[in-house]
Structure formats: C-alpha cells, structure tokens
Design a protein around this motif. Structure first.
Motif, PDB file in Angstrom:
ATOM      1  N   SER A   3      33.306   5.275  17.085  1.00  4.84           N
ATOM      2  CA  SER A   3      33.025   3.850  16.971  1.00  4.84           C
ATOM      3  C   SER A   3      33.643   3.274  15.706  1.00  4.84           C
ATOM      4  O   SER A   3      33.716   3.949  14.673  1.00  4.84           O
ATOM      5  CB  SER A   3      31.513   3.610  16.956  1.00  4.84           C
ATOM      6  N   GLN A   4      34.091   2.038  15.808  1.00  7.66           N
ATOM      7  CA  GLN A   4      34.597   1.323  14.634  1.00  7.66           C
ATOM      8  C   GLN A   4      33.466   0.610  13.895  1.00  7.66           C
ATOM      9  O   GLN A   4      33.680   0.032  12.830  1.00  7.66           O
ATOM     10  CB  GLN A   4      35.653   0.292  15.073  1.00  7.66           C
ATOM     11  N   GLY A   5      32.265   0.636  14.468  1.00 11.83           N
ATOM     12  CA  GLY A   5      31.119  -0.029  13.863  1.00 11.83           C
ATOM     13  C   GLY A   5      30.136   0.954  13.257  1.00 11.83           C
ATOM     14  O   GLY A   5      30.513   2.021  12.762  1.00 11.83           O
ATOM     15  N   LYS A   6      28.823   0.621  13.347  1.00  7.52           N
ATOM     16  CA  LYS A   6      27.783   1.438  12.731  1.00  7.52           C
ATOM     17  C   LYS A   6      27.402   2.643  13.584  1.00  7.52           C
ATOM     18  O   LYS A   6      26.775   3.574  13.104  1.00  7.52           O
ATOM     19  CB  LYS A   6      26.535   0.571  12.485  1.00  7.52           C
ATOM     20  N   GLN A   7      27.756   2.614  14.867  1.00 11.65           N
ATOM     21  CA  GLN A   7      27.353   3.692  15.757  1.00 11.65           C
ATOM     22  C   GLN A   7      28.183   4.964  15.481  1.00 11.65           C
ATOM     23  O   GLN A   7      29.282   4.897  14.938  1.00 11.65           O
ATOM     24  CB  GLN A   7      27.547   3.280  17.227  1.00 11.65           C
ATOM     25  N   ASP A   8      27.608   6.095  15.883  1.00 15.99           N
ATOM     26  CA  ASP A   8      28.354   7.353  15.770  1.00 15.99           C
ATOM     27  C   ASP A   8      29.485   7.410  16.783  1.00 15.99           C
ATOM     28  O   ASP A   8      30.510   8.052  16.552  1.00 15.99           O
ATOM     29  CB  ASP A   8      27.416   8.550  15.999  1.00 15.99           C
ATOM     30  N   PHE A   9      29.281   6.754  17.921  1.00 16.16           N
ATOM     31  CA  PHE A   9      30.284   6.751  18.986  1.00 16.16           C
ATOM     32  C   PHE A   9      30.032   5.554  19.876  1.00 16.16           C
ATOM     33  O   PHE A   9      29.006   4.885  19.779  1.00 16.16           O
ATOM     34  CB  PHE A   9      30.207   8.053  19.803  1.00 16.16           C
ATOM     35  N   GLU A  10      30.969   5.293  20.749  1.00 17.45           N
ATOM     36  CA  GLU A  10      30.801   4.298  21.794  1.00 17.45           C
ATOM     37  C   GLU A  10      31.527   4.788  23.031  1.00 17.45           C
ATOM     38  O   GLU A  10      32.233   5.814  22.981  1.00 17.45           O
ATOM     39  CB  GLU A  10      31.316   2.921  21.350  1.00 17.45           C
ATOM     40  N   ILE A  11      31.364   4.096  24.122  1.00 12.60           N
ATOM     41  CA  ILE A  11      32.024   4.502  25.366  1.00 12.60           C
ATOM     42  C   ILE A  11      32.995   3.412  25.775  1.00 12.60           C
ATOM     43  O   ILE A  11      32.621   2.245  25.908  1.00 12.60           O
ATOM     44  CB  ILE A  11      30.987   4.760  26.484  1.00 12.60           C
ATOM     45  N   ARG A  12      34.239   3.824  25.970  1.00 13.41           N
ATOM     46  CA  ARG A  12      35.255   2.889  26.464  1.00 13.41           C
ATOM     47  C   ARG A  12      35.257   2.966  27.989  1.00 13.41           C
ATOM     48  O   ARG A  12      35.566   4.014  28.569  1.00 13.41           O
ATOM     49  CB  ARG A  12      36.625   3.238  25.897  1.00 13.41           C
ATOM     50  N   ALA A  13      34.874   1.868  28.622  1.00 13.85           N
ATOM     51  CA  ALA A  13      34.701   1.865  30.076  1.00 13.85           C
ATOM     52  C   ALA A  13      36.036   2.002  30.798  1.00 13.85           C
ATOM     53  O   ALA A  13      37.036   1.369  30.428  1.00 13.85           O
ATOM     54  CB  ALA A  13      34.009   0.588  30.503  1.00 13.85           C
ATOM     55  N   THR A  14      36.044   2.846  31.829  1.00 11.70           N
ATOM     56  CA  THR A  14      37.215   2.968  32.701  1.00 11.70           C
ATOM     57  C   THR A  14      36.911   2.520  34.126  1.00 11.70           C
ATOM     58  O   THR A  14      37.809   2.157  34.872  1.00 11.70           O
ATOM     59  CB  THR A  14      37.711   4.428  32.730  1.00 11.70           C
TER      60      THR A  14
END
Length: 460
Positions: A80-91
């Motif tokens: 993640s580019q924010g505060k989260q440890d990760f995010e999910i890029r939807a496909t």
C-alpha cells in the motif's frame, strides 16, 4: 481459487499473490480514473482496501455501488502507498447486490438506540462485529475452562413444570385454546387437557437438573437459554438470556467461590489474548479505560467478606445511598459498586446472606438466620455471579419448602437426591450477557445479545 477471508489476509499479508475475496462495502472514494473502497467480511475487526482503476472491466458499475453493497473480488495483493500494510488491486469484480440508497448504515455516527431498530444489520458495524466476535470467544473460553477442569457439559430442559427460583417470573407454555380453554368443575382452566398434562413453563434455570447430574457425575456445567417474565425494562435485564451454571458434588461454598473467581479471570485473560483488536477498538470508542479495568480484575485477588460485614462497611461509610442499607435487605447495585469501586478497589465475594431473601434450596447456617449463599461482585458493575451451597438435609429442605408454600409433589424427584446417597454440593449461575457486557464495556444488555427480548419487544 479458494476464497480468502480478511482475517487470513491480515495474518498472512501475501504480497504478490492473486486472491479471491467476498464482503460488503463499508465506504468508498471515487474519481474518474480510479476508486478506493473499504471492504469487510466480518471475520475480523480489520478492513481491507481495494483499489480499481478505469481499465477494470465493469468499472462504471463498480463506481455506482455504494455502502452496503455485496461483492466478490478477484485481485492481486500489493504493497500500500498509504497507512495500510497492503491493499488489493482489483482485476475482476462480481456484484451480488447493489444496496439501495436508503441503506441505514452509512459512514456516519449512529446511536445505539437506532441500531437496535435495525438489529438484523448490526453485525456489519465495527462495534457490534467486535462485540459478537468477543461473545463467540467467551463461549469458547467457557467450554474450554470447564472441560479442562474436568467438568461435563449437560443440556438441561427448557420446558419445565417447576419454578426453581420461587419468584413466579415464568412464561407459560401451552397448546390450549387461549380464547376457549377447557375448564374443570371449579371453573378453573383444566391443564390436565394441556399438552404435558399439567401447567408448564419456560425454565428460569437449569440448576435443579444440574444438581441431579452432579450427584451422579461429580462436576457438571450447563450453558443454555433461560427465561424470566420479570417486567424490568432496564439496561441490565432481558426476558431471554443465556446462563452458565456449574454444579459440583462434594464441594462447599468456598470451593465454588474460588471456582467462580478463577472462571471470571480466565474469561478476561482469554479475551485479552484472543480479541485484542476488538478490545482496543472498544477501549478507544466505547469504554475508555476498559483494558486497564480488565487487567486489574484479572490480576487482583478476590476479597471475601460476609453479608453482615458488608452491611457494617456500608453503614459505617456515612455515604448517602438511594436505597437504605439495613440488615435483612438485599444489596443494591449502588451498594455493591461502593464495595468494589471505592472500599476495596477490586472484586469482592460476599457470602452468608439472610435466609429470607434467598431461594429455598440454599444450605441453612446454624444461626437459623443466614444461608450459605454468595455473590461475586466486580468493579463497575456489581454482581456478576450468584451461587450457593445447596441444602442436602432432607428435613431442613422440606421444612423450608413448606415455609415458602412450594408444592412438594412437583419437587419429589429433587427431594430423592436427599434420600438416596445425599452429599454436600454447590454451584453458581453466571448470566452470560452480563459477562459479555462487562468484558466489552457495553452499557446496555440489549447490545450484547443478537436479538434481544424485553417487555413489549419480540421483533426479529
């Protein structure tokens, strides 16, 4: 591809892996080129952030779906580019249902009173998701505690012919025609024509049946629903609630007082270990100081005093109470909280209550005035456990039943336990919702049971 849960994603943080995830939209931020949504599936206190850009197939539909909409997402876990440890890029996104615009749980503050009106949607909120995951953990802790201590789990009846507490707060169970019931020659309702052939009710406790099993299997506990028709519209009363009731053969009151204290501390420690994210959220937003309170009770020895000593402490305190303190009257919540919060600054076990304010089955003391009863009190709440040593003497028990005008024939099997190999035995009851209230910091008992039943309220 196997469906992931948010809980598993948070635990594993599988950066670079392709995942499939289902859930409900909690919030979203939209733009022409990309959209962020926050998704939760109820498996954990944590949410997961999804990012989709305008090259995603069905992006226009994706943007239209607001809070409360349900979806199945395929995507790649990325840093993640924010505060989260990760995010999910939807496909790929599949929508099960786009929630109507009047979905009641929008991203804004809502009162507990309002949320009770939409109890079927409460589990989707942060607060109630936390409360009911903690409730689940405490149920697991209960079974583990008693099993590890050699207790057998017994399921006692829900339908009964007896008022085990003698308070008359019973819900009747009947198949008779309420508009035209059969009558006997005295003009009274003829319950011999009813389904069970006699008056029957929803149980107020499983204790008496629990005693029967303890007097054959040693140590048992019940964990099930109980019912009281007491017309109390307070933040601490329900008409339908769950009770944990251990019963121990060859045990006296001190034995079960210690058992109760150990059980409370075990539940608190279990919640602190297994529900840290939920407790941290509740500590921050619902009950500031909650975690400090729980740690204090988990580590503090329980002080034990008699009822007479408690009355002496209260009367000598010179504190003005709303309810008068006098020997022979039951302790009120304000009295209990003075003992725990102000006098002892910790949990307290009060024993040996006046006979006249307690149930018929409690063991009578030699003084003829008190019985071997106990309440366990905790700071901030007061009573959380009530119990007693049971009267095993047949003659004393039948005399007490006569004094209270109880129909001896209904209790014949219960009296048999005193005729056929009677032994000292003791037990207690803990209202599960009261324990959940205490450990979550919630202030209204309606908010710790999925669908509450109170006077005038049987919705859902």
């Amino acid at each position: 591809m196997k469906l992931w849960t948010v809980k598993k994603l948070v635990e594993k943080k599988p950066i670079g892996e392709k995942v499939k995830l289902g859930g409900w939209i909690k919030s979203q931020r939209k733009s022409k080129a990309f959209t962020f949504i926050v998704l939760n599936d109820g498996s954990t206190q944590d949410d997961v952030q999804i990012i989709a850009d305008d090259v995603l197939e069905g992006y226009e539909e994706f943007v239209k779906c607001g809070t409360g909409s349900s979806m199945l997402l395929h995507g790649e876990v990325v840093e993640s580019q924010g505060k989260q440890d990760f995010e999910i890029r939807a496909t790929k996104v599949e929508f099960f249902h786009r929630a109507d615009d009047d979905y009641p749980l929008q991203k804004k503050g809502t009162s507990m009173e309002f949320l009770r009106e939409v109890s079927h949607l409460r589990p989707r909120t942060n607060t109630f998701g936390a409360v009911f995951r903690i409730r689940h953990a405490l149920a697991q802790a209960t079974h583990k505690f008693f099993n590890d201590n050699g207790f057998f789990y017994v399921n006692t009846p829900i339908v009964t012919a007896m008022d085990a507490e003698g308070a008359g707060e019973l819900f009747r169970v009947s198949t008779l025609d309420a508009n035209n019931p059969p009558k006997n020659d005295k003009g009274e309702v003829d319950f011999s024509k009813d389904y069970f052939g006699k008056e029957s009710y929803l149980c107020v406790t499983g204790q008496l049946e629990g005693e029967a099993f303890a007097c054959g299997m040693g140590s048992i506990y019940t964990f099930g629903p109980t019912f009281r028709s007491e017309n109390s519209n307070t933040a601490r009363h329900l008409a339908e609630f769950w009770m944990i009731e251990p019963e121990v053969a060859f045990a006296d009151l001190d034995d079960v007082a210690k058992l109760g204290a150990d059980y409370i501390q075990y539940m608190i420690n279990y919640a602190l270990e297994h529900c840290a994210p939920e407790l941290n959220m509740l500590n921050k937003f619902i009950s500031k100081g909650l975690i400090d309170k729980l740690n204090h009770v988990a580590k503090t020895p329980f002080k034990q005093i008699t009822y007479t000593e408690a009355v002496d402490i209260l009367t000598s305190s010179k504190k003005k109470f709303d309810y008068k303190v006098e020997w022979g009257a039951d302790l009120q919540t304000e009295h209990e909280r003075f003992l725990t919060d102000e006098h002892f600054n910790g949990p307290v076990i009060v024993t040996d209550y006046p006979k006249d304010i307690k149930a018929f089955y409690m063991k009578q003391n030699p003084d003829g005035k008190t019985v071997r009863a106990m309440d366990i009190l905790v700071p901030g709440v007061g009573e959380i456990i009530g119990g007693s040593q049971r009267e095993e003497d047949y003659d004393k028990l039948t005399k007490r039943m006569a004094e209270m005008d109880l129909e001896e024939d209904l209790y014949r099997w219960y009296l048999d336990l005193r005729r056929f190999g009677t032994v000292p035995h003791s037990g207690f009851g803990l209202g599960f919702e009261r324990a959940v209230m205490y450990i979550t910091g919630m202030t209204n008992i309606r908010d710790v049971i999925p669908f509450y039943r109170t006077p005038g309220h049987v919705e859902f």
